[in-house]
Write an enzyme that holds these catalytic residues in place. Structure first.
Site, PDB file in Angstrom:
ATOM      1  N   HIS A  81     -36.264 -24.073  -4.040  1.00 52.05           N
ATOM      2  CA  HIS A  81     -35.322 -23.226  -3.683  1.00 52.05           C
ATOM      3  C   HIS A  81     -34.594 -23.576  -2.351  1.00 52.05           C
ATOM      4  O   HIS A  81     -35.336 -23.877  -1.655  1.00 52.05           O
ATOM      5  CB  HIS A  81     -35.321 -21.752  -3.770  1.00 52.05           C
ATOM      6  N   ASP A 160     -31.979  -7.138  -8.197  1.00 54.23           N
ATOM      7  CA  ASP A 160     -31.441  -7.798  -7.165  1.00 54.23           C
ATOM      8  C   ASP A 160     -30.137  -7.885  -7.141  1.00 54.23           C
ATOM      9  O   ASP A 160     -29.297  -7.756  -6.159  1.00 54.23           O
ATOM     10  CB  ASP A 160     -32.155  -9.344  -7.035  1.00 54.23           C
ATOM     11  N   ARG A 167     -25.750  -4.386  -0.822  1.00 51.05           N
ATOM     12  CA  ARG A 167     -25.863  -4.775   0.541  1.00 51.05           C
ATOM     13  C   ARG A 167     -24.479  -5.510   1.075  1.00 51.05           C
ATOM     14  O   ARG A 167     -24.435  -5.330   2.336  1.00 51.05           O
ATOM     15  CB  ARG A 167     -26.919  -5.883   0.635  1.00 51.05           C
ATOM     16  N   SER A 182     -35.086 -10.704  -2.202  1.00 58.09           N
ATOM     17  CA  SER A 182     -34.243 -10.814  -2.957  1.00 58.09           C
ATOM     18  C   SER A 182     -34.635 -12.250  -3.521  1.00 58.09           C
ATOM     19  O   SER A 182     -34.110 -12.649  -4.805  1.00 58.09           O
ATOM     20  CB  SER A 182     -32.885 -11.050  -2.184  1.00 58.09           C
ATOM     21  N   LYS A 186     -36.302 -13.505  -7.772  1.00 60.58           N
ATOM     22  CA  LYS A 186     -35.705 -14.567  -8.658  1.00 60.58           C
ATOM     23  C   LYS A 186     -36.628 -15.578  -9.090  1.00 60.58           C
ATOM     24  O   LYS A 186     -36.729 -15.926 -10.241  1.00 60.58           O
ATOM     25  CB  LYS A 186     -34.437 -14.746  -8.239  1.00 60.58           C
TER      26      LYS A 186
HETATM   27  N1  URA Z   1     -29.561 -15.539  -1.195  1.00 66.67           N
HETATM   28  C1  URA Z   1     -30.269 -14.392  -1.980  1.00 66.67           C
HETATM   29  O1  URA Z   1     -30.519 -14.835  -3.285  1.00 66.67           O
HETATM   30  N2  URA Z   1     -30.394 -13.208  -1.538  1.00 66.67           N
HETATM   31  C2  URA Z   1     -30.102 -13.077  -0.223  1.00 66.67           C
HETATM   32  O2  URA Z   1     -30.356 -11.888   0.298  1.00 66.67           O
HETATM   33  C3  URA Z   1     -29.648 -14.132   0.566  1.00 66.67           C
HETATM   34  C4  URA Z   1     -29.410 -15.285  -0.073  1.00 66.67           C
END
Ligand code: URA
Length: 430
Positions: A81, A160, A167, A182, A186
């Site tokens: 990631h 999320d 948010r 967050s 995932k």
């Molecule tokens: N990327 C994400 O998936 N979540 C965040 O809060 C910030 C960047």
């Protein structure tokens, strides 16, 4: 569960139990907790923070709010990631390298977000390539060729998605435990045993300083361990774009050059570093660097990428001859107004310029132009003479061109002294 009690608890700086966080996230995902209560709680988290234990428990509750992908039948699964950058085509090069090195990449990737690009948009520059596979086809392809990449169409960590949207409109995006949970919810729901994180730092990234980047990386590594995964993170510079181009087709061309053992040095080096981290985290550190370099030198990573493109419906001729990829025909150059050294090319400005040209989306679901983009003819630190072209813009019928040139001009700095260019790798966690 009494939601006002939970908000009060966080507001006064107390820590939540795993059961409380599970109830809150479960209730919100089912629509039983309204947005106004969740927004108050999020703001309390921004002010009071969370312990490592709470952040881990929050992440697991978010990961469990939807499907948990079971990759248990695949060997040595690995995911990567990046926290998002400009010109970051690393996944296109790294994932076939990892597959050649005996790891299995069965990965969900995103589309571009604001000024940052996304792997799926880049791959869709290759005619015929499809981001959707059935669960069965996804697992079969991962087993057979070690590499399958799909878009985020599954019901992964829906909490999320809901929290992110809330948010976004309540000034609570910029909060470390919320960002870390967050991202990691995932990754954990996506099932890989080993996770390598590339935390970007600088003008084009979420995290503007190394200290902030380190904190985020540490939080994410801790969460992954809490969930029983092998996680390592590196911090990398995103002051200027990675490589020499930004824009979808241009980035695929650059990734293909790198897979051929050519390509820009920073991109090649980052891919090798991430492969070393992945091999080390997966318990196979012996001569990791040598093995990673060999995949780019002997053509094996390129052959793997070709097989992957063909397996997902793409035309492999474009891999064999990248000049066939559609690049917008319009050209404009930005020239140096004075001589000296290029002090900086702000990644954020380059990302926004690509967006203005139509290469990214301002609203979800918008069509994009894969052929537009920006090429850096000089990288920061390079000597320049007055009138020398610094940037080349690839545009279609001048769409967004004047705005792009304005953004790029504002993001360029030329100085009399050779600048200190930050190193690519700024730190390692794990
Ligand atoms: N990327 C994400 O998936 N979540 C965040 O809060 C910030 C960047």
């Amino acid at each position: 569960m009494n939601v006002p009690d939970l908000i009060q608890k966080k507001r006064t700086g107390e820590a939540h139990s795993a059961a409380e966080l599970g109830a809150l996230i479960g209730g919100y995902t089912r629509g039983e907790v309204p947005d106004y209560q969740m927004a108050a709680w999020l703001m309390a988290v921004c002010f009071q923070g969370m312990t490592a234990q709470e952040t881990g428990d929050l992440t697991l509750s978010m990961a469990r709010s939807g499907d948990l992908l079971d990759l248990g039948t695949l060997p040595h699964t690995v995911d990567k990631h990046s926290t998002g950058g400009v010109g970051d085509k690393t996944s296109l090069v790294l994932t076939p390298m990892l597959a050649v090195l005996g790891l299995t990449v069965a990965k969900m990737s995103g589309r571009g977000l604001a000024h940052t690009g996304g792997t799926i948009d880049k791959l869709e520059s290759i005619p015929g390539w499809k981001a959707e596979l059935s669960d069965e086809a996804f697992l079969r392809q991962a087993r057979e060729i070690g590499l399958a990449l799909v878009g985020q169409s599954r019901n992964l960590a829906p909490a999320d998605g809901l929290l992110y949207a809330l948010r976004d409109v309540t000034a609570t995006v910029d909060c470390l435990p919320l960002i870390a949970s967050s991202i990691m919810s995932k990754k954990i729901a996506s099932g890989a045993q080993t996770i390598v994180l590339d935390v970007k730092v600088g003008a084009g990234a979420f995290m503007k300083t190394v200290a902030e980047g380190e904190q985020l990386a540490r939080a994410m590594v801790d969460i992954g361990r809490h969930a029983g995964r092998n996680v390592r993170a590196i911090l990398t510079d995103m002051q200027a774009p990675l490589g020499k181009v930004a824009g979808n087709s241009l980035e695929v061309r650059e990734a293909l050059a790198t897979l051929r053992g050519q390509g820009p040095e920073d991109l090649r080096e980052l891919c090798i570093e991430l492969a070393v981290e992945a091999l080390t985290a997966a318990g196979s550190p012996e001569d990791a660097r040598g093995r990673a370099e060999a995949t780019l030198q002997d053509g094996s990573a390129l052959a793997k990428f070709r097989a992957f493109v063909a397996a997902q419906g793409g035309d492999p001729e474009y891999v064999d001859d990248p000049a066939l990829l559609d690049v917008a025909p319009g050209r404009a150059e930005l020239k140096a107004g004075e001589g000296g050294y290029l002090s900086s090319i702000d990644a954020l400005s380059v990302g926004r310029a690509v967006l203005a040209l139509g290469g990214g989306r301002e609203r979800k679901g918008e069509a994009i132009d894969h052929g537009v983009g920006v090429e850096l003819l000089v990288k920061p630190g390079g000597a320049v003479t007055a009138g020398q072209p610094l940037l080349r813009v690839y545009h279609r019928d001048e769409r967004g061109l004047s705005r792009a040139l304005e953004l790029l001009q504002a993001g360029l700095l030329i100085g009399p002294e050779r600048p200190q260019v930050p190193p690519l790798i700024l730190g390692r966690i794990g």
